[in-house]
Design an enzyme around this catalytic site. Structure first.
Site, PDB file in Angstrom:
ATOM      1  N   ARG A  72       0.694  -1.225  -0.417  1.00 41.00           N
ATOM      2  CA  ARG A  72      -0.127  -0.127   0.258  1.00 41.00           C
ATOM      3  C   ARG A  72       1.406   1.212  -0.018  1.00 41.00           C
ATOM      4  O   ARG A  72       1.799   1.752   0.925  1.00 41.00           O
ATOM      5  CB  ARG A  72      -0.593  -0.304   1.139  1.00 41.00           C
ATOM      6  CG  ARG A  72      -1.746   1.454   1.453  1.00 41.00           C
ATOM      7  CD  ARG A  72      -2.502   1.172   2.722  1.00 41.00           C
ATOM      8  NE  ARG A  72      -3.841   0.199   1.838  1.00 41.00           N
ATOM      9  CZ  ARG A  72      -5.587   0.703   2.236  1.00 41.00           C
ATOM     10  NH1 ARG A  72      -5.436   1.530   3.359  1.00 41.00           N
ATOM     11  NH2 ARG A  72      -5.955  -0.389   1.869  1.00 41.00           N
TER      12      ARG A  72
ATOM     13  N   HIS B 183      -6.957   0.459  -6.701  1.00 40.82           N
ATOM     14  CA  HIS B 183      -7.580  -0.187  -5.682  1.00 40.82           C
ATOM     15  C   HIS B 183      -8.552  -1.624  -6.498  1.00 40.82           C
ATOM     16  O   HIS B 183      -9.601  -1.589  -5.736  1.00 40.82           O
ATOM     17  CB  HIS B 183      -8.222   1.170  -4.392  1.00 40.82           C
ATOM     18  CG  HIS B 183      -8.173  -0.186  -3.115  1.00 40.82           C
ATOM     19  ND1 HIS B 183      -7.212  -1.609  -2.771  1.00 40.82           N
ATOM     20  CD2 HIS B 183      -9.030   0.115  -1.900  1.00 40.82           C
ATOM     21  CE1 HIS B 183      -7.707  -1.173  -1.582  1.00 40.82           C
ATOM     22  NE2 HIS B 183      -8.741  -0.319  -1.024  1.00 40.82           N
TER      23      HIS B 183
ATOM     24  N   GLN C  54      -9.988  -3.596  -4.165  1.00 45.55           N
ATOM     25  CA  GLN C  54     -11.663  -3.121  -3.749  1.00 45.55           C
ATOM     26  C   GLN C  54     -11.914  -3.455  -4.640  1.00 45.55           C
ATOM     27  O   GLN C  54     -13.474  -3.692  -4.386  1.00 45.55           O
ATOM     28  CB  GLN C  54     -11.105  -1.819  -3.099  1.00 45.55           C
ATOM     29  CG  GLN C  54     -12.672  -1.436  -2.582  1.00 45.55           C
ATOM     30  CD  GLN C  54     -13.319  -1.930  -1.338  1.00 45.55           C
ATOM     31  OE1 GLN C  54     -12.250  -1.514  -0.406  1.00 45.55           O
ATOM     32  NE2 GLN C  54     -14.614  -2.451  -1.436  1.00 45.55           N
TER      33      GLN C  54
ATOM     34  N   ASP D 233     -17.465   6.541  -1.567  1.00 49.21           N
ATOM     35  CA  ASP D 233     -16.167   6.770  -1.106  1.00 49.21           C
ATOM     36  C   ASP D 233     -16.172   8.352  -0.434  1.00 49.21           C
ATOM     37  O   ASP D 233     -15.955   9.197  -0.036  1.00 49.21           O
ATOM     38  CB  ASP D 233     -15.341   6.225  -1.878  1.00 49.21           C
ATOM     39  CG  ASP D 233     -13.203   6.935  -1.650  1.00 49.21           C
ATOM     40  OD1 ASP D 233     -13.469   5.637  -0.368  1.00 49.21           O
ATOM     41  OD2 ASP D 233     -12.050   6.453  -2.202  1.00 49.21           O
TER      42      ASP D 233
ATOM     43  N   CYS E  69     -16.383   1.153  -0.207  1.00 47.88           N
ATOM     44  CA  CYS E  69     -15.355   0.023   0.924  1.00 47.88           C
ATOM     45  C   CYS E  69     -15.268   0.800   1.772  1.00 47.88           C
ATOM     46  O   CYS E  69     -13.750  -0.280   2.429  1.00 47.88           O
ATOM     47  CB  CYS E  69     -14.347   1.146  -0.181  1.00 47.88           C
ATOM     48  SG  CYS E  69     -14.241   3.056  -0.300  1.00 47.88           S
TER      49      CYS E  69
ATOM     50  N   ARG F 153     -13.341  -8.873   1.107  1.00 45.30           N
ATOM     51  CA  ARG F 153     -11.985  -8.219   0.906  1.00 45.30           C
ATOM     52  C   ARG F 153     -11.372 -10.115   0.862  1.00 45.30           C
ATOM     53  O   ARG F 153     -10.189 -10.135   0.758  1.00 45.30           O
ATOM     54  CB  ARG F 153     -11.581  -7.375   2.016  1.00 45.30           C
ATOM     55  CG  ARG F 153     -12.130  -6.127   1.156  1.00 45.30           C
ATOM     56  CD  ARG F 153     -11.458  -5.316  -0.216  1.00 45.30           C
ATOM     57  NE  ARG F 153     -10.142  -5.406   0.187  1.00 45.30           N
ATOM     58  CZ  ARG F 153      -9.197  -4.664   0.420  1.00 45.30           C
ATOM     59  NH1 ARG F 153      -9.651  -3.409   1.338  1.00 45.30           N
ATOM     60  NH2 ARG F 153      -8.136  -4.577   0.379  1.00 45.30           N
TER      61      ARG F 153
END
Ligand code: CP
Ligand code: NVA
Length: 310
Positions: free
Chosen positions: A102, A129, A132, A229, A268, A296
């Site tokens: 990340r 991402h 996601q 988001d 998310c 996830r």
């Protein structure tokens, strides 16, 4: 040849469907566990930014698959003292079977992938991402009871910052899989031309209806999914200005009312309740955010099995 997941287009449509099928199988087997398929394998997890879901779900995924994950925070590696990404990638490749990272700059993911001999997985960069995005589309497919393909008129309406990692990943995946995707965003935070250009060939093949609409009410009209988001993604500096400009893009009861009655509300997470989404919507009957968060784990298990098992 090792494979990476640096962004959503690293997988073909066929491979994405394979990931979804594998996820479905792995999730069904969860209660009996799926120990073994990555027994003895290790995953290095590099984090330059905070994380709840990505960090925990990848670590648990490795445990459930019989392997091991190492959390490497911003101050844990010599990277923090100036060692290069390339040298870090070369060294880690001698120890572990995969690297999940990340980062702020997407270029760091590319640099890691270029210099490592083991698969690199993007666990979020400023630009994409993919874990996601794949989870989100899988979750929708699961909620639709696993149809052979998405209904032609199925529409996801993303409301808010049109220029962030989650929006970009969803846009690419929708283009690749032929799902209609509307982005309701202000002109100031509109999706970049480069991202739309990237998606062009896929859109002409799959005929996905990808649209940027500045009016949120218009964007959610008859939508099957409303997606929110945060307004201020990690690393963004201009928080107060963003909150002011994005205020008309809040996902609240009135906005949800303009979509289909059974619209699924997604986020998310983490959510800034009272900013991009209200409590009554995120906790309301249309919200599927915690099923989405759970997935996830399952989707990433499939990604790990695909990439680390070859
Ligand atoms: N959605 C997501 O990636 O959450 P974290 O930042 O908690 O990992
Ligand atoms: N766009 C958000 C996603 C968090 C998972 C961010 O980058 O902060």
């Amino acid at each position: 040849m090792k494979r990476d997941l640096t962004y959503d287009f690293d997988f073909s449509a066929k491979e994405i469907w394979e990931i979804f099928e594998l996820t479905r199988k792995l999730k069904n087997k969860l209660r009996s566990r799926t120990f073994g398929s990555l027994r003895g394998r290790s995953l290095a997890m590099l984090f330059q930014k905070p994380s709840t879901r990505t960090r925990v779900s990848f670590e648990v995924a490795m445990t459930q698959l019989g392997g091991h994950a190492l959390y490497l925070g911003p101050n844990d590696l010599q990277l923090s003292r100036g060692e290069t990404i390339a040298d870090t990638a070369r060294t880690l490749s001698r120890y572990v079977d995969g690297i999940m990272a990340r980062v702020f700059f997407h270029q760091d993911i590319i640099e890691l992938a270029k210099n490592s001999t083991v698969p690199v997985i993007n666990g979020l960069s400023d630009e994409f991402h993919p874990c996601q995005g794949l989870t989100d589309i899988y979750t929708i497919w699961e909620k639709l009871s696993f149809p052979k393909s998405f209904p032609r008129d199925f529409t996801i309406a993303f409301v808010g910052d049109g220029d962030n990692n989650v929006t970009n990943s969803l846009l690419l995946l929708c283009a690749r899989l032929g799902i209609n995707f509307r982005i309701a965003c202000p002109k100031e935070y509109q999706t970049k031309e480069e991202i739309l250009d990237l998606a062009k060939d896929d859109i002409s093949k799959t005929k996905a209806g990808i649209k940027i609409i500045n009016n949120p009410q218009e964007a959610v009209k008859d939508a099957d999914v409303i997606y929110a988001d945060v307004w201020v993604s990690m690393g963004r500096q201009d928080a107060e200005e963003r909150k002011r400009i994005l205020a008309p893009y809040q996902v609240n009861k009135e906005l949800v009312f303009g979509a289909k009655e059974k619209v699924m509300v997604m986020h998310c997470l983490p959510a800034h309740r009272g900013e991009e989404i209200t409590n009554e919507v995120i906790d309301g009957p249309n919200s599927i955010v915690f099923d989405q968060a759970e997935n996830r784990l399952h989707v990433q298990k499939a990604i790990l099995v695909k990439l680390l098992n070859g």
